[in-house]
Design a protein around this motif. Structure first.
Motif, short mmCIF file in Angstrom:
data_model
loop_
_atom_site.label_atom_id
_atom_site.label_comp_id
_atom_site.label_asym_id
_atom_site.label_seq_id
_atom_site.Cartn_x
_atom_site.Cartn_y
_atom_site.Cartn_z
N PRO A 88 0.85 -1.20 0.00
CA PRO A 88 0.00 0.00 0.00
C PRO A 88 0.88 1.25 0.00
N GLY A 89 0.43 2.28 -0.70
CA GLY A 89 1.23 3.52 -0.74
C GLY A 89 1.58 3.91 -2.16
N SER A 90 2.53 4.82 -2.26
CA SER A 90 2.89 5.38 -3.57
C SER A 90 3.90 4.50 -4.30
N ILE A 91 4.10 4.84 -5.58
CA ILE A 91 5.12 4.15 -6.38
C ILE A 91 6.49 4.37 -5.73
N LYS A 92 6.73 5.58 -5.27
CA LYS A 92 8.02 5.90 -4.63
C LYS A 92 8.27 4.98 -3.42
N GLU A 93 7.25 4.84 -2.57
CA GLU A 93 7.40 3.99 -1.37
C GLU A 93 7.66 2.54 -1.78
N ASN A 94 6.99 2.10 -2.82
CA ASN A 94 7.17 0.72 -3.30
C ASN A 94 8.57 0.50 -3.86
#
Length: 214
Positions: A88-94
């Motif tokens: 869960p979360g943004s592309i950046k976090e992933n």
């Protein structure tokens, strides 16, 4: 064959694999091909100890794989499964989470944007990762493991959710990058064209056995 990264000897896993002898070269691109259900993904999972063989010996860098700590091994030998994990979360976090898991320092947005470009993902870093399509999730997960800079990339059908044109572009860029870094790539692919165009070494698995290697 030059230096070898993996060596398998008399490896048996359930009724799925029976590999008498197999060597996978270092700093080269090896494609694993074969019919569906022939044991290709199982072979990949053995290479970073996600599963262990019932019999036989597997060596990584001339060391018995059983003697290597599993967490240490998986930091050096990183696998991208067919169904990529999306957090869960943004592309950046992933993208950054792989670095976190492997105990490596974070990188800046410039580097993250470069990686998105490499995998042809035309999205913003703050876009919601869970809203991506199957093919986009696959490319994002590929970007995540590229950032981790392991010794060995294990890719299980890394482009199965992509159309032919995108597949060609993504695979070409990723292989070019991995070769420029002098790393090892072992890739299961359904595409004979990809295997023939980009591999230094092709391993054909037929009903759990190595049919062809070269």
């Amino acid at each position: 064959m030059g230096l070898r990264m993996f060596k398998l000897k008399n490896v048996v896993y359930k009724k799925i694999l029976h590999i008498e002898q197999l060597e996978i070269p270092k700093n080269k691109v090896t494609s694993i091909v074969g019919e569906s259900g022939s044991g290709k993904s199982t072979l990949l999972r053995l290479l970073n100890k996600l599963i262990s063989c019932d019999k036989g010996e597997i060596y990584y860098n001339n060391l018995p794989i059983d003697n290597i700590d599993s967490v240490e091994l998986r930091r050096k030998v990183v696998m991208l499964p067919q169904q990529p994990v999306v957090f869960p979360g943004s592309i950046k976090e992933n993208l950054l989470i792989g670095l976190k898991f492997s105990g490596k320092p974070e990188v800046g947005d410039d580097k993250l944007t470069q990686v998105l470009e490499m995998v042809s993902l035309k999205k913003k870093l703050d876009d919601n990762a869970e809203k991506l399509s199957g093919g986009e999730k696959q490319r994002m997960a590929l970007g995540r493991i590229i950032l981790m800079k392991p010794e060995v990339y294990l890719l299980d059908e890394p482009s199965s959710a992509l159309d032919d044109k995108t597949e060609e572009v993504v695979i070409e860029r990723v292989i070019e990058y991995i070769k420029s870094q002098n790393k090892t790539l072992v890739m299961v692919t359904h595409s004979k064209k990809i295997a023939l165009d980009y591999s230094d070494n092709i391993v054909e698995i037929d009903r759990g056995r190595v049919k062809n290697n070269g």
